[in-house]
Scaffold this active site. Structure first.
Site, mmCIF file in Angstrom:
data_model
loop_
_atom_site.group_PDB
_atom_site.id
_atom_site.type_symbol
_atom_site.label_atom_id
_atom_site.label_comp_id
_atom_site.label_asym_id
_atom_site.label_seq_id
_atom_site.Cartn_x
_atom_site.Cartn_y
_atom_site.Cartn_z
ATOM 1 N N GLU A 29 0.855 -1.184 0.000
ATOM 2 C CA GLU A 29 0.000 0.000 0.000
ATOM 3 C C GLU A 29 0.896 1.240 0.000
ATOM 4 O OE1 GLU A 29 -2.348 -0.706 3.516
ATOM 5 O OE2 GLU A 29 -2.846 -2.698 2.780
ATOM 6 N N LEU A 58 -5.947 -1.594 -0.523
ATOM 7 C CA LEU A 58 -5.705 -1.704 0.922
ATOM 8 C C LEU A 58 -6.187 -3.077 1.372
ATOM 9 C CD1 LEU A 58 -6.713 1.167 3.314
ATOM 10 C CD2 LEU A 58 -6.469 -1.194 4.030
ATOM 11 N N SER A 59 -5.283 -4.011 1.581
ATOM 12 C CA SER A 59 -5.712 -5.400 1.626
ATOM 13 C C SER A 59 -4.586 -6.315 2.112
ATOM 14 C CB SER A 59 -6.112 -5.766 0.183
ATOM 15 O OG SER A 59 -6.660 -7.027 0.071
ATOM 16 N N GLU A 60 -4.318 -6.309 3.416
ATOM 17 C CA GLU A 60 -3.112 -7.003 3.897
ATOM 18 C C GLU A 60 -3.141 -8.504 3.629
ATOM 19 O OE1 GLU A 60 -4.622 -4.611 5.659
ATOM 20 O OE2 GLU A 60 -3.064 -3.077 5.777
ATOM 21 N N GLN A 82 2.339 -1.768 6.012
ATOM 22 C CA GLN A 82 2.705 -0.430 6.484
ATOM 23 C C GLN A 82 3.200 -0.391 7.927
ATOM 24 O OE1 GLN A 82 -0.751 1.851 5.381
ATOM 25 N NE2 GLN A 82 0.344 2.663 3.613
ATOM 26 N N PHE A 83 2.570 -1.187 8.784
ATOM 27 C CA PHE A 83 2.997 -1.256 10.183
ATOM 28 C C PHE A 83 2.755 -2.679 10.677
ATOM 29 C CE2 PHE A 83 2.149 3.204 9.553
ATOM 30 C CZ PHE A 83 3.224 3.813 10.189
ATOM 31 N N HIS A 129 0.701 0.996 15.717
ATOM 32 C CA HIS A 129 1.812 1.336 14.822
ATOM 33 C C HIS A 129 3.163 0.997 15.448
ATOM 34 C CE1 HIS A 129 -1.311 3.505 12.764
ATOM 35 N NE2 HIS A 129 -0.491 3.970 11.851
#
Lengths: 325, 362
Positions: A29, A58-60, A82-83, A129
């Protein structure tokens, strides 16, 4: 050689491997035009194009699951989550599929993927995060878990992670993304996975740590040295497979160990290391193994995170207790 | 401002062979007698394989097994439309597809008996082994389709799953990627109406599962899943479209699981006898047999000969399965990583010693 920070070093590693391997594809992403939320992939889309540097939905779970299929087909996917707190959405893909694809298909399909994610506290980030839950992944047979502690280490370990024939979780300590610069060898520079490094030699005590915690640990070792206590500092680098041999060898020499990690204490990797020391080096131990860790709480929001994260004073205090036992 | 309609959708239902065994000539896919008889032979083979699996389980020669009875047309129609170079990603109720793709029946029995070697797909077969976690293999199929597109290979991918999978996140994540990147993939949902004990009405409030494709920007179609000709036609068209670079399709095969969820389940606890009886009348084998009788004078003697032949094939597979020497337990350490870790080497040695001690005691 030039002086780089961790972000630049990983960027250089990705660029180097993308030039070398036309089947390497980056997915995640915001990693394309935006260069990733920490700018680790900055500029790569300009050099390699949208076909190889893919801004995904957006789709882990989707990203990691798709990487598994790509890898089985013959590509080399390197994905960014991202985190670390967002990686949990993809846990099922990692544990139930990536980790066991080779074993359950008796080697017919393999899963050479790298999942990169920033991890750890100390960056004043919002909730979810700043996680440090590496033990989840270490506990999963079939995954490899790598945590660099400096820019050069980050480059060398990333090269090996990408070339590794098995799935690697590559945890990037967000706290030190830009905090340190050092000389990073250009071009070919790979550090083998599965080997811890001994940073300082000493006879009195072994300090075992990884990632961002290496830096307060080194400071603590310096302070102990001023008091005449010689500590060995071990940076694990690869948490799975764990380099037990280096740990045991050191503790057999020093007789004392302190393990430092920012993850919660209970069932953190420190517990495993302490258990191994009891199993394999008990008669060398001159004192109980100590752990300096985060608390068994979620990492607090920024205003309280400094009370959660281990610091130099706590490490020195634990080391003194162990030495004075 | 007046309201206006910005989008409208429709979902088509395809049936070629009806419950009485009559076909709609206008929709006929141009199959010849040999192909049609081949379809029937495959369906009987799968039914025989399945019945044998249930018997083996009852006799304690097989572990838990997931029966596929009632879904043979969906599997034969799909498998017949695929090329060997295409890739498939099955769930756990597609033994028929795997067998027709070339997976030895012995291996499927092996897998359900608890021997991992049953998941070692032969090198020349581009298939994934079955996936037990529901729906999580859908992104893998999407990844393979993406890789095929990336490499410019003229192949398509088929992902199989049931109605339950459409409730899972990975179904939506996979379909979304496939739509965004126009990937060469066909999603084949075998809507068998029950996810263990939970009926379709508890999986979705939507009128069809096919319409879920609309949300991801591609075509969805519902087919009579007990009509092998309809399934074959829909899957073939979708695969050709995928190979032409025109993106994915979702095919909902409207079918029914005649048996229990698995041998560990008792469907009579949650399913009405009358409902099952209604679907028994729609049995895909009965329907195709009626067509063969009408069109090709298929006789009771033909039927008996075919059944016997398939039983012999299945019996041979059982024989092969039971003749396989046991797996060395030490192999559990060998294929976890490309190179075993020091811990695994140590643990393998512990097991080796344990096995040796046990042998010495005996």
């Amino acid at each position: 050689m030039s002086k780089l920070n961790v972000v630049q070093a990983i960027n250089q590693a990705l660029r180097h491997e993308m030039e070398r391997n036309p089947d390497l594809i980056l997915m995640g992403e915001d990693i394309g035009r935006d260069g990733g939320v920490f700018r680790v992939t900055e500029g790569l889309i300009d050099q390699f194009g949208e076909r190889r540097v893919v801004d995904t939905p957006l789709s882990e779970s989707g990203i990691v699951g798709i990487a598994i299929g790509m890898a089985a087909y013959g590509l080399t996917p390197v994905v960014e989550i991202q985190f670390m707190g967002f990686l949990y959405a993809a846990m099922e893909q990692l544990i139930s599929h990536a980790a066991r694809l080779r074993t359950r298909t008796r080697g017919r399909y393999t899963c050479p993927i790298v999942v990169r994610t920033p991890y750890g506290g100390g960056i004043h980030a919002p909730e979810h995060h700043s996680e440090s839950t590496e033990a989840f992944f270490v506990h999963t047979p079939g995954l490899k878990v790598v945590v660099p502690s400096t820019p050069a280490e980050a480059k060398g370990l990333m090269l090996s992670a990408i070339r590794d024939p098995d799935p690697v979780i590559f945890l990037e300590p967000a706290k030190i993304y830009r905090a340190i610069k050092e000389e990073v060898p250009e071009g070919e520079y790979a550090i083998p996975l599965g080997e811890a490094r001994l940073l300082t030699e000493g006879k009195d005590l072994t300090l075992i740590t990884w990632g961002a915690m290496l830096h307060p640990t080194l400071k603590a070792a310096d302070r102990m040295a001023e008091k005449g206590v010689e500590a060995e500092v071990i940076d694990l680098r690869t948490l799975s497979p764990l380099d037990s041999a280096t740990i045991i060898r050191s503790v057999e020499k020093t007789g004392r160990a302190v393990i430092i990690h920012e993850a919660p204490k209970t069932c953190g990797l420190g517990a495993e290391i302490a258990a191994r020391l009891c199993e394999e080096a008990l008669l060398s131990l001159e004192a109980p193994v100590a752990r300096v860790t985060g608390f068994d709480t979620p990492i607090p929001l920024p205003k309280n995170e400094k009370y959660y994260l281990p610091d130099v004073d706590q490490i020195v205090e634990a080391a003194e207790q162990v030495v004075g036992f | 401002m007046p309201k206006k309609v910005v989008q409208q959708f429709k979902i088509e239902f395809l049936q070629i062979l009806d419950e009485a065994g009559q076909v709609d000539r206008a929709l006929w896919p141009g199959l010849d007698e040999k192909e049609i008889k081949g379809f029937y032979e495959s369906m009987v083979l799968i039914r025989t394989f399945d019945e044998k699996a249930l018997n083996l389980q009852r006799e304690g020669r097989l572990g838990t097994y997931a029966s596929v009875q009632g879904q043979e047309a969906a599997q034969v129609g799909s498998a017949a439309a695929l090329r060997p170079s295409d890739w498939i990603f099955p769930a756990f109720r597609e033994p028929g597809v795997s067998i027709l793709r070339g997976l030895p029946m012995r291996m499927i029995y092996q897998y359900w008996s608890g021997d991992e070697r049953g998941s070692a797909i032969p090198e020349d077969q581009h298939d994934f082994p079955i996936a037990i976690p529901v729906g999580t293999h859908i992104p893998h199929a999407v990844g393979a389709a993406w890789a095929a597109q990336f490499k410019g290979d003229p192949v398509a991918v088929a992902a199989f799953f049931g109605d339950g999978a459409t409730s899972k996140g990975d179904f939506h994540e996979g379909l979304n990627f496939a739509g965004v990147f126009r990937l060469p993939i066909v999603f084949i949902c075998q809507n068998n109406h029950w996810a263990i004990s939970v009926p379709l009405s508890r999986q979705t409030a939507a009128a069809t599962l096919a319409q879920k494709a609309i949300a991801y920007g591609f075509e969805g179609i519902q087919v009579d899943g007990n009509d092998v000709f309809a399934v074959y036609t829909a899957v073939k068209n979708a695969l050709e479209k995928a190979r032409r670079g025109e993106g994915p399709t979702l095919i909902e095969c409207y079918t029914y699981r005649l048996s229990d969820h698995t041998t560990a389940d008792d469907a009579s606890r949650y399913r009405k006898v009358e409902e099952v009886a209604t679907w028994r009348k729609k049995d895909p084998l009965v329907r195709l047999r009626a067509f063969l009788e009408r069109e090709y004078r298929w006789s009771e003697a033909d039927e008996q000969a075919l059944r016997r032949q398939m039983q012999e094939r299945v019996a041979a597979a059982v024989h092969e399965f039971e003749a396989v020497p046991p797996q060395d337990p030490q192999t559990m350490f060998d294929l976890l990583y490309a190179t075993p870790t020091p811990d695994l080497i140590r643990q393998k040695e512990i097991l080796r010693k344990r096995l040796q001690q046990k042998k010495e005691k005996e």
